[in-house]
Design an enzyme around this catalytic site. Structure first.
Site, PDB file in Angstrom:
ATOM      1  N   SER A  72      -2.734 -33.271   7.225  1.00 11.64           N
ATOM      2  CA  SER A  72      -1.377 -33.081   6.701  1.00 11.64           C
ATOM      3  C   SER A  72      -0.827 -31.712   7.102  1.00 11.64           C
ATOM      4  CB  SER A  72      -1.415 -33.165   5.174  1.00 11.64           C
ATOM      5  OG  SER A  72      -2.285 -32.156   4.672  1.00 11.64           O
ATOM      6  N   GLY A 126      -1.883 -34.929  -0.820  1.00 14.33           N
ATOM      7  CA  GLY A 126      -2.732 -35.079  -2.007  1.00 14.33           C
ATOM      8  C   GLY A 126      -2.163 -35.837  -3.179  1.00 14.33           C
ATOM      9  N   CYS A 156      -9.047 -34.840   7.461  1.00 13.40           N
ATOM     10  CA  CYS A 156      -8.398 -34.820   6.146  1.00 13.40           C
ATOM     11  C   CYS A 156      -9.137 -35.788   5.224  1.00 13.40           C
ATOM     12  CB  CYS A 156      -6.944 -35.267   6.330  1.00 13.40           C
ATOM     13  SG  CYS A 156      -6.046 -35.469   4.782  1.00 13.40           S
ATOM     14  N   ASN A 157      -9.647 -35.263   4.126  1.00 13.06           N
ATOM     15  CA  ASN A 157     -10.359 -36.122   3.167  1.00 13.06           C
ATOM     16  C   ASN A 157      -9.414 -37.133   2.533  1.00 13.06           C
ATOM     17  OD1 ASN A 157     -13.234 -34.687   2.422  1.00 13.06           O
ATOM     18  ND2 ASN A 157     -11.705 -33.193   3.042  1.00 13.06           N
ATOM     19  N   CYS A 205     -11.625 -31.047   0.352  1.00 17.13           N
ATOM     20  CA  CYS A 205     -10.326 -30.994   1.043  1.00 17.13           C
ATOM     21  C   CYS A 205     -10.473 -29.960   2.149  1.00 17.13           C
ATOM     22  CB  CYS A 205      -9.234 -30.579   0.052  1.00 17.13           C
ATOM     23  SG  CYS A 205      -7.656 -30.156   0.829  1.00 17.13           S
ATOM     24  N   THR A 206     -10.021 -30.297   3.343  1.00 13.53           N
ATOM     25  CA  THR A 206     -10.266 -29.395   4.476  1.00 13.53           C
ATOM     26  C   THR A 206      -9.495 -28.072   4.345  1.00 13.53           C
ATOM     27  OG1 THR A 206      -8.593 -30.636   5.737  1.00 13.53           O
ATOM     28  CG2 THR A 206     -10.905 -31.209   6.105  1.00 13.53           C
ATOM     29  N   HIS A 207      -8.421 -28.074   3.564  1.00 13.51           N
ATOM     30  CA  HIS A 207      -7.714 -26.805   3.322  1.00 13.51           C
ATOM     31  C   HIS A 207      -8.606 -25.817   2.558  1.00 13.51           C
ATOM     32  CE1 HIS A 207      -4.049 -29.036   4.325  1.00 13.51           C
ATOM     33  NE2 HIS A 207      -3.364 -27.904   4.282  1.00 13.51           N
TER      34      HIS A 207
HETATM   35  N1  DGL Z   1      -6.415 -31.311   3.987  1.00  9.82           N
HETATM   36  C1  DGL Z   1      -6.291 -32.517   3.270  1.00  9.82           C
HETATM   37  C2  DGL Z   1      -7.606 -33.029   2.724  1.00  9.82           C
HETATM   38  O1  DGL Z   1      -8.652 -32.741   3.273  1.00  9.82           O
HETATM   39  C3  DGL Z   1      -5.097 -32.810   2.406  1.00  9.82           C
HETATM   40  C4  DGL Z   1      -4.330 -31.720   1.771  1.00  9.82           C
HETATM   41  C5  DGL Z   1      -2.986 -32.215   1.280  1.00  9.82           C
HETATM   42  O2  DGL Z   1      -2.101 -32.383   2.100  1.00  9.82           O
HETATM   43  O3  DGL Z   1      -2.841 -32.495   0.087  1.00  9.82           O
HETATM   44  O4  DGL Z   1      -7.626 -33.769   1.777  1.00  9.82           O
END
Ligand code: DGL
Length: 276
Positions: free
Chosen positions: A23, A55, A86-87, A196-198
């Site tokens: 995302s 999310g 992205c999870n 979450c990858t963030h």
């Molecule tokens: N980076 C994403 C993940 O691993 C999603 C973050 C988001 O856009 O809410 O879930």
């Protein structure tokens, strides 16, 4: 076979690119592991920032977005393989993606198995977005791997948004960590999964907040290893002599993306805006 799959099969070559998407900037934490382990591969990274955050989206919305991005990768970049960095997207759309497309797709799911295997206190925690936290994929992962383990499944709002702004340690980050991680700190948990990858970019801040008793885990290295094994098994690894290249795209503000991505990756990133 749908037309899109015919097109994929016809021209597959080892030097084709690997599509990677998220995302937003979170997927860069997966991309850097891929670049490190597969230095001769060419990548195209897409941040779907027009729709960030993912999310709080429904499964139906997430499937639609994943199809749109995959079609873009196929039609404009002729990808040989895709990594969903992205999870949230993986937990809500990987099954549908694999049904629709014939090429290899690697997903990102929370490293629950690793946490369960390493836990001595038999208590682990996972933080993820609301859509990941309530997904069937996560529930199944927990059921399959944590039979005698207590799992704190914590749904976090807005934690990805601070990373999108390139903030990794400010007052807002600290407020959110206090809100979501106090119960982890006060529990018997000895492993925390970053679902979450963030959040991977917040790893140091989270470790400092939790202290040395709790190990903070992400599965990004595992994703890179799995990608490499699949490329080798399918004889699709790029053997070009030159170092691979990465193209960066954002469906949102590409100038902002470039600024934050450069800060997070510690290299100069110049992304282009794309409307898909
Ligand atoms: N980076 C994403 C993940 O691993 C999603 C973050 C988001 O856009 O809410 O879930």
């Amino acid at each position: 076979m749908p037309n899109i799959n015919k097109k994929i099969k016809k021209n597959r070559k080892n030097n084709q690119v690997i599509g990677v998407f998220d995302s937003g900037v979170g997927g860069l934490s997966v991309l850097r592991e891929l670049q490190h382990l597969l230095p001769r591969e060419n990548f195209v990274f897409l941040a779907d920032q027009k729709y960030v955050p993912y999310g709080e989206k429904t499964k139906k919305e997430l499937i639609k977005l994943a199809y749109k991005i995959t079609d873009y990768f196929v039609n404009y970049h002729n990808i040989k393989m895709m990594v969903v960095a992205c999870n949230t997207s993986t937990c809500n759309s990987i099954g549908e993606l694999r049904k629709k497309y014939s090429f290899l797709i690697v997903g990102t799911v929370p490293a629950i198995k690793l946490a369960a295997e390493n836990s001595k206190s038999a208590t682990v925690a996972i933080i993820s977005t609301p859509s990941t936290s309530k997904s069937q994929v996560l529930k199944k992962l927990i059921k399959d791997n944590c039979q005698n383990i207590n799992v704190l499944n914590i749904s976090c709002k807005n934690l990805e948004n601070v990373v999108e702004k390139g903030k990794l340690n400010n007052a807002e980050v600290k407020r959110l960590l206090l809100k979501y991680l106090t119960e982890v700190k006060d529990s018997n948990t000895d492993q925390l999964v970053l679902g979450c990858t963030h959040y991977v970019f917040l790893k140091k801040t989270i470790e400092n907040f939790l202290g040395p008793r709790i190990r903070v885990i992400d599965g990004n290295k595992g994703i890179a290893k799995q990608t490499k094994s699949l490329l080798l098994a399918h004889l699709m690894k790029n053997n070009q002599r030159a170092k691979g290249k990465t193209l960066y795209f954002s469906t949102g503000n590409s100038v902002k993306f470039s600024k934050v991505a450069s800060k997070l990756l510690k290299i100069k990133v110049r992304a282009k805006k794309v409307a898909i």
